[in-house]
Design an enzyme around this catalytic site. Structure first.
Site, PDB file in Angstrom:
ATOM      1  N   HIS A  74      43.180  45.107  71.276  1.00  0.00           N
ATOM      2  CA  HIS A  74      42.549  46.434  70.217  1.00  0.00           C
ATOM      3  C   HIS A  74      41.934  45.675  69.014  1.00  0.00           C
ATOM      4  O   HIS A  74      42.879  45.398  67.941  1.00  0.00           O
ATOM      5  CB  HIS A  74      43.741  47.253  69.811  1.00  0.00           C
ATOM      6  N   GLU A 105      40.264  46.882  66.832  1.00  0.00           N
ATOM      7  CA  GLU A 105      40.200  47.861  65.772  1.00  0.00           C
ATOM      8  C   GLU A 105      41.806  47.946  64.790  1.00  0.00           C
ATOM      9  O   GLU A 105      41.840  48.202  63.955  1.00  0.00           O
ATOM     10  CB  GLU A 105      39.800  49.160  66.056  1.00  0.00           C
ATOM     11  N   CYS A 145      40.930  48.394  75.669  1.00  0.00           N
ATOM     12  CA  CYS A 145      42.174  48.619  76.136  1.00  0.00           C
ATOM     13  C   CYS A 145      42.086  49.694  77.336  1.00  0.00           C
ATOM     14  O   CYS A 145      41.485  49.009  78.376  1.00  0.00           O
ATOM     15  CB  CYS A 145      43.186  48.985  75.223  1.00  0.00           C
TER      16      CYS A 145
END
Length: 249
Positions: free
Chosen positions: A219, A221, A113
């Site tokens: 993202h 994660e 990002c």
């Protein structure tokens, strides 16, 4: 263990904050820590130090992750702010030092990002400061209230690393938590994926082995929030970690 350095997010002094109100804080978002902390991998939050001291720490890292967070300051890509989006020039300088060291010393880098955007700026690219106001007919790329629960399709560029990783996926989806986007692509960057409305969503640096230095606008994660719906985040992680192992050896 592999040592993966993660650039810090910052909270600056705020007298209204009850704890450490007059101090600056460096932090790592918990989903990021969990995603990086696989067996045999040690995540290390990179401290905000002067360059000579930071370099000694970076030398020990097997790979670098640039995590998400605040906007890039427009001054770092030759523009003035068009509105309230003034960015975080202090964090920019901190992370640009880290990225520059990594590139000069051929270390694996994964930008996420903001980290993806910083990489584009480092390589001479520019940014749309605000998608909604500059390109009002674009799709929704961020919702403050829904945050990482929204997604959109991406187009995987044929013949690229991501084509090999995700070319078999019929309807590739990624989460979306950004209001800025790549405008002019930086030098020596190959596009791996785009959003349906044309924004660059992933790229890799062509002066290193494929995938050794890469970034994604989404993202990975955060993928557990929409588990089983989005592109498999582990495929990106595995490419990055394999480069970290090769770099160490």
């Amino acid at each position: 263990m592999l040592k993966i350095g993660i650039s810090a997010c910052f909270f600056y002094p705020d007298p209204d904050r009850t704890v450490f109100g007059h101090k600056s804080l460096s932090y790592m978002e918990n989903d990021m820590a969990r995603w990086i902390s696989k067996k045999g991998v040690l995540p290390i939050l990179l401290p905000d130090l002067e360059e000579s001291l930071l370099a000694d720490i970076l030398q020990q890292m097997d790979g670098i992750v640039l995590q998400g967070g605040s906007d890039i300051a427009p001054q770092h890509y030759g523009e003035e702010p068009i509105g309230p989006w003034k960015g975080d020039p202090y964090r920019d300088q901190y992370e640009l030092k880290i990225l520059d060291y990594a590139i000069r010393n051929h270390k694996p880098v994964l930008g996420i990002c903001r980290g993806f955007q910083l990489m584009n700026v480092y390589f001479g690219g520019t940014m749309y400061q605000d998608i909604v106001s500059q390109l009002p007919h674009s799709a929704v790329h961020r919702s403050a209230s829904l945050y990482d629960t929204i997604n959109h399709p991406v187009h995987i560029e044929p013949g690229t690393l991501f084509d090999r990783l995700y070319g078999h996926v019929a309807n590739p989806l990624v989460n979306t938590v950004h209001h800025q986007a790549v405008k002019d692509l930086g030098r020596d960057l190959e596009v791996y994926a785009r959003s349906e409305d044309g924004f660059i969503e992933a790229f890799g640096y062509t002066k290193e082995a494929t995938g050794k230095v890469m970034g994604v606008q989404w993202h990975p994660e955060f993928s557990q929030t929409q588990k089983g719906i989005l592109l498999d985040e582990n495929l990106i992680f595995n490419v990055f970690i394999e480069h970290a192992r090769q770099h160490r050896n």
